[in-house]
Design a protein around this motif. Sequence first.
Motif, mmCIF file in Angstrom:
data_model
loop_
_atom_site.group_PDB
_atom_site.id
_atom_site.type_symbol
_atom_site.label_atom_id
_atom_site.label_comp_id
_atom_site.label_asym_id
_atom_site.label_seq_id
_atom_site.Cartn_x
_atom_site.Cartn_y
_atom_site.Cartn_z
ATOM 1 N N ASP A 1 0.859 -1.184 0.000
ATOM 2 C CA ASP A 1 0.000 0.000 0.000
ATOM 3 C C ASP A 1 0.896 1.236 0.000
ATOM 4 O O ASP A 1 2.112 1.133 0.157
ATOM 5 C CB ASP A 1 -0.936 0.015 1.215
ATOM 6 C CG ASP A 1 -0.164 -0.074 2.527
ATOM 7 O OD1 ASP A 1 1.034 0.288 2.539
ATOM 8 O OD2 ASP A 1 -0.744 -0.499 3.532
ATOM 9 N N GLN B 1 1.525 4.972 1.733
ATOM 10 C CA GLN B 1 1.148 5.811 2.865
ATOM 11 C C GLN B 1 1.156 7.279 2.458
ATOM 12 O O GLN B 1 1.710 7.642 1.427
ATOM 13 C CB GLN B 1 2.098 5.537 4.033
ATOM 14 C CG GLN B 1 1.912 4.106 4.511
ATOM 15 C CD GLN B 1 2.924 3.686 5.547
ATOM 16 O OE1 GLN B 1 3.578 4.523 6.154
ATOM 17 N NE2 GLN B 1 3.051 2.382 5.738
ATOM 18 N N GLN B 2 0.517 8.070 3.319
ATOM 19 C CA GLN B 2 0.425 9.501 3.023
ATOM 20 C C GLN B 2 1.804 10.096 2.715
ATOM 21 O O GLN B 2 2.767 9.829 3.447
ATOM 22 C CB GLN B 2 -0.173 10.200 4.233
ATOM 23 C CG GLN B 2 -0.450 11.659 3.988
ATOM 24 C CD GLN B 2 -1.925 11.982 4.229
ATOM 25 O OE1 GLN B 2 -2.571 11.409 5.109
ATOM 26 N NE2 GLN B 2 -2.452 12.891 3.437
ATOM 27 N N GLU C 1 3.955 9.409 0.561
ATOM 28 C CA GLU C 1 4.973 8.559 -0.061
ATOM 29 C C GLU C 1 4.850 8.627 -1.583
ATOM 30 O O GLU C 1 3.770 8.855 -2.131
ATOM 31 C CB GLU C 1 4.765 7.087 0.353
ATOM 32 C CG GLU C 1 5.376 6.734 1.691
ATOM 33 C CD GLU C 1 5.296 5.234 1.975
ATOM 34 O OE1 GLU C 1 6.088 4.768 2.794
ATOM 35 O OE2 GLU C 1 4.446 4.538 1.388
ATOM 36 N N GLY D 1 -3.173 -0.530 -2.391
ATOM 37 C CA GLY D 1 -4.070 0.339 -1.637
ATOM 38 C C GLY D 1 -3.425 1.682 -1.324
ATOM 39 O O GLY D 1 -2.209 1.832 -1.388
ATOM 40 N N MET D 2 -4.277 2.674 -1.020
ATOM 41 C CA MET D 2 -3.774 3.980 -0.553
ATOM 42 C C MET D 2 -4.232 4.145 0.887
ATOM 43 O O MET D 2 -5.436 4.131 1.159
ATOM 44 C CB MET D 2 -4.383 5.115 -1.377
ATOM 45 C CG MET D 2 -3.984 5.124 -2.827
ATOM 46 S SD MET D 2 -2.503 6.083 -3.122
ATOM 47 C CE MET D 2 -3.135 7.744 -2.965
ATOM 48 N N LYS D 3 -3.292 4.319 1.796
ATOM 49 C CA LYS D 3 -3.648 4.464 3.210
ATOM 50 C C LYS D 3 -4.563 5.662 3.435
ATOM 51 O O LYS D 3 -5.465 5.632 4.259
ATOM 52 C CB LYS D 3 -2.369 4.624 4.055
ATOM 53 C CG LYS D 3 -1.768 3.291 4.456
ATOM 54 C CD LYS D 3 -2.491 2.728 5.689
ATOM 55 C CE LYS D 3 -2.297 1.244 5.929
ATOM 56 N NZ LYS D 3 -0.958 0.873 6.312
ATOM 57 N N ALA D 4 -4.322 6.724 2.675
ATOM 58 C CA ALA D 4 -5.095 7.954 2.884
ATOM 59 C C ALA D 4 -6.394 7.954 2.073
ATOM 60 O O ALA D 4 -7.098 8.953 2.027
ATOM 61 C CB ALA D 4 -4.246 9.156 2.506
#
Length: 338
Positions: free
Chosen positions: A244, A246-247, A249, A261-264
Amino acid sequence: MPRIVVANDQSISEAAALLQAGEIVVLPTETVYGLGANALDSDAVSKIFKAKKRPSFNPLIVHVIDKQAASKLVEMDERAQKVADAFWPGPLTLILPRKENSGISDLVTAGLETLAVRVPSHKIMRKVMKEAGVPIAAPSANSSGEPSATTPQHVAQSLGDAAPFILAAGACDVGLESTVLDLSGEVPIILRPGAVTSEDLEPYLGQVEIDMGAHEKPQSEIKSPGQLLKHYAPKIPVRLHAVDVQQDEALLAFGSIKFMGMKAGGHVKDMPDTAFRNLSESGDLNEAAKNLFMMLRDLDKPEHKAIAVMDIPNQGIGVAMNERLQRAAKKYSPKDIK
Ligand code: TXA
Ligand code: MG
């Protein structure tokens, strides 16, 4: 600013003349760009170490035009002859006992009894070597510790005025440094994996060991001083095995991004172009290798918290890519990536 000069007959002659005059010149090879100097001239070789800020204990590879020229510098046993016939010219460097009175500067070998030799296949590089008529010492054309440069622009970014003349011939085909094969002992050992793999070598040599973890060994056991260094590291952290993002990145993808996936929240496909690169959408390892250093540099921007890298299959040239990435990531512990 350095001069970036497109390779043609005239600029090739200029590069050869500069080398003969004891200057350093950036040259294209099929693997990565090299920072070349006349290997017979200690003053010229010392300029390489200075321009790269390279520690003097880390020896250089000498580039020659063919096997015969190599055999004037090193002892080529039957194994060396066989792999030279099979893989030269090409991305394979051989570590062999050096001959006395070869004339190679002691700075090149950093005091070792062995010498690294390679016969490159890049057409422009070969023309320069023929005209210059001397063996060329050439490490990768980047500041020590940074990823190797595979385009003239990345060379200029990395070395700046320290490398005033860049002979430009587009992006390098292989994109990763040559395989370094140590044939100075009884057992052949790969000290640095590259495009020529252990599977490629074994038909000629029998079993080949791979020793890429030498930087974790005591100094006395280290075979290749370059292994000591945390090479190939971008300025921002590198996070491996990403599933995934993270914000803040950036993402270095390989193959399909369908399941990323996108954490944000949101979709990876909507990430800004500046924060996203795909090494190979079709999952082609050779294409990915060619892109690796180029894309790491593209994403190495202070506005990104880290570069998240998707897994790359550990086969063929993927082994070499993973080795470079592991070193790039090693510079940082997971707690650095907040
Ligand atoms: O593809 C390449 O090999 C590029 C292009 C320009 O030819 N060159 C390159 O050079 O990657 P460099 O200096 O960045 O990496 C050479 C590696 C270093 O890790 C160095 O420690 C190792 O080869 N090496 C050189 N001489 C050696 C020796 N005598 N014994 C063991 N390792 C050696
Ligand atoms: Mg290097």
